[in-house]
Design a protein around this motif. Structure first.
Motif, short mmCIF file in Angstrom:
data_model
loop_
_atom_site.label_atom_id
_atom_site.label_comp_id
_atom_site.label_asym_id
_atom_site.label_seq_id
_atom_site.Cartn_x
_atom_site.Cartn_y
_atom_site.Cartn_z
N THR A 416 -13.16 48.95 8.85
CA THR A 416 -14.00 48.82 7.66
C THR A 416 -13.43 47.74 6.75
N THR A 417 -14.29 47.16 5.93
CA THR A 417 -13.84 46.13 4.99
C THR A 417 -12.81 46.69 4.02
N ALA A 418 -13.04 47.91 3.54
CA ALA A 418 -12.10 48.51 2.59
C ALA A 418 -10.72 48.72 3.23
N TYR A 419 -10.70 49.20 4.48
CA TYR A 419 -9.43 49.41 5.18
C TYR A 419 -8.69 48.08 5.30
N ARG A 420 -9.40 47.03 5.71
CA ARG A 420 -8.76 45.71 5.89
C ARG A 420 -8.31 45.13 4.55
N GLU A 421 -9.09 45.37 3.50
CA GLU A 421 -8.71 44.90 2.16
C GLU A 421 -7.42 45.57 1.70
N ILE A 422 -7.36 46.88 1.83
CA ILE A 422 -6.16 47.61 1.42
C ILE A 422 -4.95 47.13 2.22
N LYS A 423 -5.15 46.91 3.52
CA LYS A 423 -4.06 46.45 4.38
C LYS A 423 -3.52 45.10 3.93
N LEU A 424 -4.41 44.16 3.66
CA LEU A 424 -3.98 42.84 3.22
C LEU A 424 -3.25 42.89 1.88
N LEU A 425 -3.79 43.66 0.95
CA LEU A 425 -3.19 43.71 -0.38
C LEU A 425 -1.89 44.51 -0.38
N ALA A 426 -1.77 45.48 0.50
CA ALA A 426 -0.49 46.19 0.65
C ALA A 426 0.58 45.23 1.16
N GLN A 427 0.23 44.39 2.10
CA GLN A 427 1.17 43.39 2.61
C GLN A 427 1.59 42.44 1.50
N LEU A 428 0.65 42.06 0.66
CA LEU A 428 0.96 41.15 -0.44
C LEU A 428 1.91 41.81 -1.44
#
Length: 708
Positions: A416-428
């Motif tokens: 999902t877009t939300a899952y991928r968004e959270i993943k990217l921002l967690a990495q940041l």
């Protein structure tokens, strides 16, 4: 917090180093480990789980023999257990770790009532405890809890225990608030010879400090923390959980435990951190920065060692992205909190939780949800994701409030877009310390567009969000980003992909598209620079952990004011020290190698803390707006400074006034009561000072007559 009647109320990392053009290269591989510091959660992303509603890992415990008839396998009765448990959460930890989750807030796992209330409701949520020394049989066993903590740690995930010491269960139904200690009866609301409970009405005025602390919240049996037996019981329960290696505590209903100066809550945080540094965060429900209790909440966060769930920021996020209000509201909240809160980055923020309608029940737009998540993950504070948000989970029955904000988790889709968004921002958050430790500065703002910058040392992140269906041309914007051209960290995930060009601190005009979210960043390790001293309340001889960057591999010195601390461990990003013998109060911490870092404030107590009820009888007459305060020679009592004194005190039996205060244990203290009049004038008691030797263990009380 839980109402009595529910209807009432591949890993990527972009490192933007300076170079002119061309546009930055593709992201590189990110870090995959998290800090072992159990008190510093600033780089983390917290995931909130209601255990009963997440995943059923062990169907054998759904209808345990000691509490039969409280389970509904059809998931139609929203007030019964549905089968989620500790084993189920453990089985899904890889799903969370892959999303970038590095901390897990679980609902209270302690044993809850075994009977239905007169509204046919079970304690599936965990907030109606009957035995704080046992795990509820619906969610598992102590072995299951140990397995969860151990497995979470192996995946780089910290565990936060939700602890609810304000109350037990409904006082006039089911088990009448009965409390047990590992099966042994202690007290009940209707069988209370040792006064373990406050026998007062239900709260009617949530702006009245006395009612908030001593009256009953939603007719739940209100525990008397000033009672030595209750104090010992609750701190013993916390000690048992600490033995299992939990990393943090979420304090339920902190607003209803919180006397001026921190009161009993301060002694709880002191007891927890005497074990080892931990992160503590409390629930202080309020509407925003204009809430009458906001000043008390800010004081609580600055003195108690317990941070806040940032409800003013939650309200602003829901207003701006859920209800369509002006983005200027977010900047107003952050500006005010930046003045009032000593440690803004330690406060936790979310867009929803188990006690309110989910964001998608407020506004069903996925674009708005993605925007709200992006801001939550990048503003000052520690982001919390309520379970299922990444799967767009919601139920809108009756507006989606409690209990409909607590559906069963149904999907574990990693695309999902939300899952991928959270993943990217967690990495940041883990790769660029500007998000964990940085300052906040608004860079461009109107009703729809919110652009802000986070800055720490040589690390910079710029976040741009347009919630409008209309594009905006952004011009005349300044930034700390070095000269160069920057690729959008999120790419086209959230309607973005725009590059940013910077020359001498000025950003070239660019178009921010409809519903676009974009992030640009630069990262450099130049130090030493302190971003965190945790916990933010310690005592001489205790340990604190200093995090930041540029400390180097060779130990230098750490100072608390002018005093050197004993270094226990040293690395380039984290230092553990023993707090030196310093005067209680705020101390500036500094790390010195070949150069010295910024100063970072931390509060140091006089020593171990105990809770004492201070009462002054027959105080002089007062008028509306006049209040009595308590002061004395330690920081805990304001160091004789009326502006920092404990208060205002309560006066349910005028002209007697009292307060429950956290003070140094086993110490002879000197104190006085003062009246601060509505016009600002101060009336002190006459000499001599009162003297009192505080208890070395447990709680105490001290009563005097006003000295005329």
């Amino acid at each position: 917090m839980r109402r009595l009647i529910s209807h009432v109320l591949p890993i990527l990392l972009v490192v933007m180093l300076f170079c002119p053009a061309p546009v930055r290269a593709a992201p590189a591989q990110a870090q995959t480990t998290v800090s072992g510091n159990t008190a510093n959660f600033k780089p983390d992303v917290i995931y909130q789980v209601l255990l009963d509603r997440f995943f059923d890992g062990n169907p054998a415990n759904n209808d345990p023999p000691e509490a039969r008839g409280l389970y509904d396998g059809s998931h139609k009765n929203w007030r019964l257990y549905w089968g989620g448990d500790l084993a189920g959460l453990t089985q899904k930890l890889s799903y969370l770790a892959d999303m970038g989750i590095t901390a897990l807030w679980i609902s209270p796992p302690v044993e809850n009532i075994h009977r239905l209330t007169d509204h046919n409701e079970a304690g599936y949520h965990g907030y109606w405890a009957r035995d704080f020394y046992r795990i509820d049989p619906h969610v598992g066993t102590w072995d299951d809890f140990a397995t969860l903590v151990r497995t979470a740690h192996s995946k780089g995930i910290k565990v936060i225990l939700d602890f609810a010491p304000n109350h037990t269960s409904p006082r006039e139904t089911a088990e009448q608030g009965s409390l047990y200690r590992d099966g042994a009866f202690q007290a009940a609301y209707n069988n209370d010879p040792q006064n373990w409970f406050h026998h007062l009405p239900a709260i009617m005025d949530y702006n009245d400090p006395y009612q908030n602390v001593y009256y009953s919240l939603f007719n739940l049996a209100d525990l008397a923390q000033e009672n030595n037996g209750v104090d010992s019981y609750l701190k013993g329960a916390i000690a048992k959980f600490l033995q299992y290696g939990i990393d943090g505590i979420r304090l339920d209903a902190a607003k209803h435990l919180s006397e001026p100066g921190g009161g009993w809550s301060r002694t709880l945080s002191d007891a927890v951190n005497a074990n080892a540094p931990h992160y503590l965060v409390g629930e202080w429900l309020m509407s925003g920065i204009d809430d009458p209790t906001y000043p008390a909440a800010a004081s609580f966060a600055n003195h108690s060692g317990i941070n806040l769930l940032n409800f003013p920021l939650t309200t602003a996020l829901r207003n701006v992205y859920g209800a369509g209000k002006n983005a200027t509201e977010l900047d107003a909240v952050l500006t005010r909190e930046g003045r009032d809160l000593l440690w803004l980055n330690d406060q936790a923020v979310s867009i929803d939780n188990h006690d309110m309608p989910r964001f998608l029940s407020l506004n069903g737009s996925h674009d708005r949800l993605h925007q709200a998540l992006a801001v939550t993950m990048t503003l000052p504070g520690i982001p919390i994701i309520y379970y299922g948000t990444e799967q767009y989970l919601h139920n809108d029955t009756d507006g989606g409030g409690d209990p409909y904000s607590r559906p069963m988790m149904t999907n574990f889709d990693t695309t999902t877009t939300a899952y991928r968004e959270i993943k990217l921002l967690a990495q940041l958050r883990h790769s660029n310390p500007a998000l964990a430790y940085g300052s906040y500065q608004q860079r461009w703002l109107n009703n729809d567009v919110f652009i802000f910058e986070r800055h720490f040392n040589q690390n910079v992140i710029v976040v741009a969000v347009n919630k409008s269906a209309t594009p905006y041309t952004i011009s005349n914007m300044q930034t700390r980003l070095p000269d160069g051209t920057y690729r959008d960290y999120l790419g086209s995930l959230l309607h973005g992909g725009t590059s940013l060009t910077v020359t001498n601190g000025a950003v070239s005009s660019f178009l921010l598209g409809a519903n676009q979210v974009s992030i640009w960043q630069a990262s450099a390790d130049k130090g030493p620079a302190i971003g965190s001293v945790s916990p933010n309340l310690s005592r001489p001889g205790g340990q604190v952990v200093i995090d930041g960057q540029g400390f180097g591999s060779t130990p230098g010195t750490v100072k608390f004011g002018a005093s050197n601390a004993t270094v226990k461990s040293w690395s380039a990003q984290s230092i553990t020290v023993t707090v030196p013998q310093v005067t209680s109060g705020l101390q500036m911490v500094q790390v010195c190698t070949s150069t010295c870092s910024n100063g970072y404030p931390t509060r140091v107590s006089t020593g171990p803390q105990t809770a004492v009820t201070f009462t002054v009888r027959n105080a002089p007459p007062t008028n509306p707006g006049d209040n009595v305060y308590l002061t004395g020679q330690f920081d805990e009592l304001g160091n004789w400074d009326v502006k920092a004194a404990i208060g205002p005190l309560h006066t349910p039996k005028y002209p007697d006034w009292f307060v429950l205060a956290g003070v140094p244990a086993c110490q002879k203290i000197e104190l006085k009561f003062v009246i601060v009049r509505a016009n600002g004038s101060v009336q002190w008691e006459k000499d001599p000072n009162h003297t009192y030797t505080t208890p070395c263990n447990g709680t105490g009380s001290f009563t005097v007559n006003w000295q005329n």
